[in-house]
Design a protein around this motif. Sequence first.
Motif, PDB file in Angstrom:
ATOM      1  N   VAL A 182       0.828  -1.209   0.000  1.00  8.70           N
ATOM      2  CA  VAL A 182       0.000   0.000   0.000  1.00  8.70           C
ATOM      3  C   VAL A 182       0.866   1.265   0.000  1.00  8.70           C
ATOM      4  O   VAL A 182       0.402   2.341   0.329  1.00  8.70           O
ATOM      5  N   GLY A 183       2.131   1.082  -0.375  1.00  9.91           N
ATOM      6  CA  GLY A 183       2.961   2.258  -0.610  1.00  9.91           C
ATOM      7  C   GLY A 183       3.629   2.838   0.617  1.00  9.91           C
ATOM      8  O   GLY A 183       4.161   3.948   0.569  1.00  9.91           O
ATOM      9  N   ILE A 184       3.608   2.106   1.752  1.00 11.87           N
ATOM     10  CA  ILE A 184       4.326   2.599   2.922  1.00 11.87           C
ATOM     11  C   ILE A 184       5.806   2.351   2.694  1.00 11.87           C
ATOM     12  O   ILE A 184       6.199   1.246   2.297  1.00 11.87           O
ATOM     13  N   SER A 185       6.643   3.341   2.949  1.00 13.75           N
ATOM     14  CA  SER A 185       8.071   3.128   2.799  1.00 13.75           C
ATOM     15  C   SER A 185       8.603   2.448   4.059  1.00 13.75           C
ATOM     16  O   SER A 185       8.839   3.083   5.076  1.00 13.75           O
ATOM     17  N   VAL A 186       8.754   1.130   3.959  1.00 13.41           N
ATOM     18  CA  VAL A 186       9.211   0.360   5.117  1.00 13.41           C
ATOM     19  C   VAL A 186      10.592   0.838   5.562  1.00 13.41           C
ATOM     20  O   VAL A 186      10.857   1.004   6.755  1.00 13.41           O
ATOM     21  N   GLU A 187      11.462   1.101   4.569  1.00 10.76           N
ATOM     22  CA  GLU A 187      12.832   1.520   4.870  1.00 10.76           C
ATOM     23  C   GLU A 187      12.813   2.799   5.709  1.00 10.76           C
ATOM     24  O   GLU A 187      13.494   2.915   6.728  1.00 10.76           O
ATOM     25  N   HIS A 188      12.016   3.755   5.259  1.00  7.36           N
ATOM     26  CA  HIS A 188      11.941   5.031   5.958  1.00  7.36           C
ATOM     27  C   HIS A 188      11.375   4.839   7.366  1.00  7.36           C
ATOM     28  O   HIS A 188      11.862   5.429   8.332  1.00  7.36           O
ATOM     29  N   GLY A 189      10.364   3.992   7.480  1.00  8.33           N
ATOM     30  CA  GLY A 189       9.735   3.765   8.783  1.00  8.33           C
ATOM     31  C   GLY A 189      10.693   3.130   9.777  1.00  8.33           C
ATOM     32  O   GLY A 189      10.784   3.555  10.933  1.00  8.33           O
ATOM     33  N   VAL A 190      11.427   2.119   9.312  1.00 13.50           N
ATOM     34  CA  VAL A 190      12.394   1.468  10.206  1.00 13.50           C
ATOM     35  C   VAL A 190      13.479   2.463  10.597  1.00 13.50           C
ATOM     36  O   VAL A 190      13.885   2.549  11.763  1.00 13.50           O
ATOM     37  N   GLY A 191      13.918   3.263   9.629  1.00 14.58           N
ATOM     38  CA  GLY A 191      14.922   4.293   9.912  1.00 14.58           C
ATOM     39  C   GLY A 191      14.425   5.262  10.971  1.00 14.58           C
ATOM     40  O   GLY A 191      15.149   5.602  11.913  1.00 14.58           O
TER      41      GLY A 191
END
Lengths: 295, 270
Positions: A182-191
């Motif tokens: 759904v377009g969530i940036s997993v990388e950005h969120g984990v960061g």
Amino acid sequence: MDWVFLSELAINGALTGLLYSLFAIGLVLIYKASSVPNLAQGGLTMVGAYVVLALSHDAGLPLWLAIPLAAVIMFGLGFGIERVALRRLAGRPVIMILMLTLGLDIFLRGTTLAIWGGTSRSIELGVSYEPLFLGDLFISRIHLVGAGVAVALFVAFMLFFRTRTGIKLRAIADDYMASWSVGISVEHGVGLSWALASVVAVATGVIWGEIQGVDQALSLLLLKGLTVAVLGGLDSILGAIVAGIILGVIENVGAEFLDPLVGGGSRELIVAAVLILTVMIRPHGLFGRHDIERV
Amino acid sequence: MQEKAEAAPILSMNSVEVLYDNIMLAIKGVSIQVPTGEMIALLGSNGAGKSTTLKAISGLLKAERGRISRGEIAFQGTDITEVLAQNRVGMGICHVIEGRRVFEHLTPDENLTAAAPRGMSRSALNAEKEKIYNYFPRLAERRNSQAGYLSGGEQQMLAIGRALVTQPSLLMLDEPSLGLAPFLVEEIFGILQKINREEGMSVLLVEQNALAALEIVSQGYLIENGRVVMHGTAEALKSNSDIQEFYLGGGEGTNFHNVKHYSRRKRWLS
């Protein structure tokens, strides 16, 4: 055993426990967004304290400026860790990421030892060492300050996880693949979760640095912080607070009774027993999410 | 209908090959087109390459160490072969992945919030949610319970609703009927049809349940062994004797005593 003494032990235990909670909040932040227990939180805490010292003692900045500045630097470091190390492992088995955080912890310890050496240094927060008297009870001021910080962070993060960004982080912890879909940036969120945990590490490092001095021992807080986080349920910030208070009280009161019997050192034993028993009896902790199994 | 089919396709996939782990060839030159505003079905049996095709379009292949080794995919005329999955969602492609995969520990309402595109205002998000709750009234009733405890049908509805929040112009669904009771499949397919008609959203539907799928789509592609082996309008596919026998459960009045099984293999499987 009189009641005044017992309640004094309990209250000071609870305050110390809230300082463990402070540490545990950092663990929970990362767990909530990536389902990985961050074994490097101890290293980060120590680095946070050293960065504050470098800015205040070495660079001569006043503390009120050095601490926020250190928070900004650590925020960047958190993002950097995701970018450099964790991104490659996204979607790999948790055990590999766990080992990575362990390696990171060793790396951070080695780096601080190389740069700042092994001698203990102190952070002067300017909090008086005069105990505070509450009726007949005798309470440490710095512990009170630290407990206040822990509660403030607790409230801040409770609110944060209800915001849209906070909800996205929780979504990432639930399912990476669905998040990407759904377009969530997993990388950005984990960061972001690492960055926030690194900021918490600054707060933890400063308070604990004031209490026990800044040296390699600061990273050993991981053991107690992890115990609190596990008891609280790893992904629950409320759990971290409640479990911190519980562990602090058990530890302080229990040690008072046990120490004379075993000749000291029972604190560590109590902590270890709590950790082991939690995992055996209630693996998802007091407030942790259950793995949902529908039949 | 005829005019629509001649309009520029929203998605066109041209002899795409997908490699997993650099060795396993999962699809071998698949070409499909989704005309703007239509519903298209990808049919085929287990492991035929239907899901891989969808993942190639949504970009989710990367998460499973797959990559497009040949061919290209154009979305609204732009080549998207190299675009990151999360940016494809921003362009208007949303993929409802197989097995529902709702965010179990979040409420349905939070599931919808999580999918909100960056920069969507609070009022726009609320309006979007209301629209979704109108399509799926069952979700509205349970909007604040834990999504992991919803029934299978409700979870599928939530997964579709969550995808709608991203405002797709191409909605791709991977086996939405999996494990659901027939009346639920009918309900969900009915809603998909409604969304397709009311919003002009193009839909690419992957299904093993060919019978249900062919009722709502205009065209279908049949994929076997990583290749498109048949393509036609829903009507044509429904009346095709091979499709009837292998995917729709028996042709009309087949006398099983007379069937020579060896001669009725899926002969297009080379």
